[in-house]
Design an enzyme around this catalytic site. Structure first.
Site, PDB file in Angstrom:
ATOM      1  N   GLY A 160      -3.668  -6.659  -5.424  1.00 42.44           N
ATOM      2  CA  GLY A 160      -3.242  -5.468  -6.145  1.00 42.44           C
ATOM      3  C   GLY A 160      -3.404  -5.663  -7.642  1.00 42.44           C
ATOM      4  O   GLY A 160      -3.431  -6.797  -8.139  1.00 42.44           O
ATOM      5  N   GLY A 206      -3.241  -8.083  -1.606  1.00 41.48           N
ATOM      6  CA  GLY A 206      -3.409  -6.725  -1.099  1.00 41.48           C
ATOM      7  C   GLY A 206      -4.603  -6.553  -0.200  1.00 41.48           C
ATOM      8  O   GLY A 206      -4.627  -5.659   0.654  1.00 41.48           O
ATOM      9  N   GLU A 212       0.509 -15.339  -4.221  1.00 45.03           N
ATOM     10  CA  GLU A 212       1.502 -14.628  -5.027  1.00 45.03           C
ATOM     11  C   GLU A 212       2.497 -15.539  -5.744  1.00 45.03           C
ATOM     12  O   GLU A 212       2.956 -15.217  -6.848  1.00 45.03           O
ATOM     13  CB  GLU A 212       2.270 -13.627  -4.147  1.00 45.03           C
ATOM     14  CG  GLU A 212       1.469 -12.408  -3.744  1.00 45.03           C
ATOM     15  CD  GLU A 212       0.547 -12.641  -2.566  1.00 45.03           C
ATOM     16  OE1 GLU A 212      -0.134 -11.693  -2.135  1.00 45.03           O
ATOM     17  OE2 GLU A 212       0.495 -13.784  -2.054  1.00 45.03           O
ATOM     18  N   ASP A 261       3.549 -10.381  -0.005  1.00 44.35           N
ATOM     19  CA  ASP A 261       4.079  -9.113   0.488  1.00 44.35           C
ATOM     20  C   ASP A 261       3.021  -8.403   1.330  1.00 44.35           C
ATOM     21  O   ASP A 261       2.367  -9.048   2.136  1.00 44.35           O
ATOM     22  CB  ASP A 261       4.574  -8.257  -0.695  1.00 44.35           C
ATOM     23  CG  ASP A 261       3.481  -7.916  -1.692  1.00 44.35           C
ATOM     24  OD1 ASP A 261       2.455  -8.630  -1.736  1.00 44.35           O
ATOM     25  OD2 ASP A 261       3.634  -6.921  -2.441  1.00 44.35           O
TER      26      ASP A 261
END
Length: 356
Positions: free
Chosen positions: A66, A115, A138, A146
């Site tokens: 992301g 992502g 991350e 996530d």
């Protein structure tokens, strides 16, 4: 302005192309919204779409994650609501992919991180190649894995999820397939023919059949030569021995003991020591707070046998809190790693796991 997400339908195949090559297809807010709209329209009755294929416009990356620089900038500019909305919409997209009633095929050529995993792992078919590089990095920017990773990592055997989630270790396409994160391994030179064959299947009206798509993808794996060994299975005893420890402090201490090595200098102990040193270096690049949080989220998801929906709900709450620099290392990590490009080390809340 060039569209960052392209979509066209031919012979019943709805092809999504991620088209932001300069940023390795890092997902912006607009891209997430566009993808959600495409999924909704493609899956609607009467759309004419039998099967969805998602791929990249470049062989360098499927999707590198992301656009968290924009998210952090919004949060820092007192736009925390809009920043939180990015996570909410991205997680809703992950759920929509998991619920897709049509065969969903991800062509994972190049980098697949963060992502990018959310756009692929929840779908029916994940086709890795000899150029695939997968990671969930991350923790290195003070966040946690996530996009539903607390679901798919927690379901990996042994302590593999803890290892991948806290270290950001990279997997080849072969290792992705061995781990189950990819369903197929195809040489990159076969992708064009694979897409042509899917189109032919669609022209026959059969691309909506999961079994037919699975059989087609299987034919593109080389059945005559052994599939490449990613070394994933051989690594699992080491991963379980160290990453099944109760806390991050215990995991780190276990790895440090392995670095020292036993009195004997056998080949296996030397290999373990080398792996342990590399793993400690990987852990050292991440936020102790984010790693401890990741460990807890994965183990709680596993203990509760949490569904993807339940995991995404928890992730949304935790991600919202990570937008507050007083509560997480997310701002510090993005600033040091992605904005300053490593010019200075991140200023983590805690210097060690023992302090968390």
């Amino acid at each position: 302005m060039t569209k960052e997400v392209l979509f066209h339908v031919k012979d019943g195949i709805g092809t999504i192309t991620l088209n932001r090559p300069a940023a390795l297809n890092s997902l912006t807010y607009g891209m997430v919204c566009a993808l959600a709209d495409i999924m909704a329209s493609a899956c609607a009755p009467g759309s004419g779409v039998q099967c969805i294929v998602i791929k990249s416009c470049t062989s360098k990356a499927f999707c590198a994650g992301g656009d968290v620089k924009a998210v952090v900038a919004q949060a820092a500019d007192r736009q925390a609501g809009r920043a939180a909305d990015f996570f909410a919409r991205e997680y809703a997209l992950n759920a929509a992919i998991a619920a897709c009633p049509l065969p969903y095929v991800s062509l994972l050529d190049g980098v697949v991180m963060g992502g990018g995993a959310g756009l692929s792992v929840h779908g029916h078919f994940r086709v890795a190649t000899d150029r695939t590089v997968f990671a969930m990095p991350e923790c290195a920017i003070g966040l946690f894995p996530d996009v539903g990773a607390t679901a798919f990592l927690s379901r990996l055997p042994g302590a593999a999820g803890e290892y991948l989630g806290t270290t950001g270790a990279r997997l080849t396409g072969a290792a992705m397939r061995e781990s189950g994160l990819a369903t197929h391994l195809v040489h990159h030179s076969r992708l064009t023919q694979l897409e042509a064959d899917l189109a032919a299947l669609g022209a026959q009206g059969r691309a909506g059949d999961l079994g037919a798509v699975a059989a087609l993808l299987g034919r593109h794996q080389d059945v005559h030569d052994p599939l490449p060994d990613g070394g994933w299975r051989a690594l699992q005893p080491l991963v379980s021995a160290h990453f099944s420890r109760p806390t991050m402090s215990d995991i780190r201490a276990s790895l440090q003991r392995a670095c020292a090595g036993p009195a004997s200098s056998s080949s296996s102990s030397s290999k373990e020591a080398a792996w342990a040193r590399t793993t400690l270096e990987q852990l050292g690049r991440g936020s102790p707070l984010a790693q401890a949080l990741t460990l807890r989220l994965l183990r709680e998801a596993r203990a509760r046998h949490a569904s993807l929906a339940q995991c995404l709900a928890v992730e949304r709450v935790v991600a919202g809190r990570c937008l507050d620099p007083r509560m997480s290392d997310f701002h510090a990590g993005v600033s040091a790693v992605l904005v300053a490009k490593g010019a200075h080390a991140p200023r983590w809340h805690y210097a060690s796991h023992e302090q968390v």
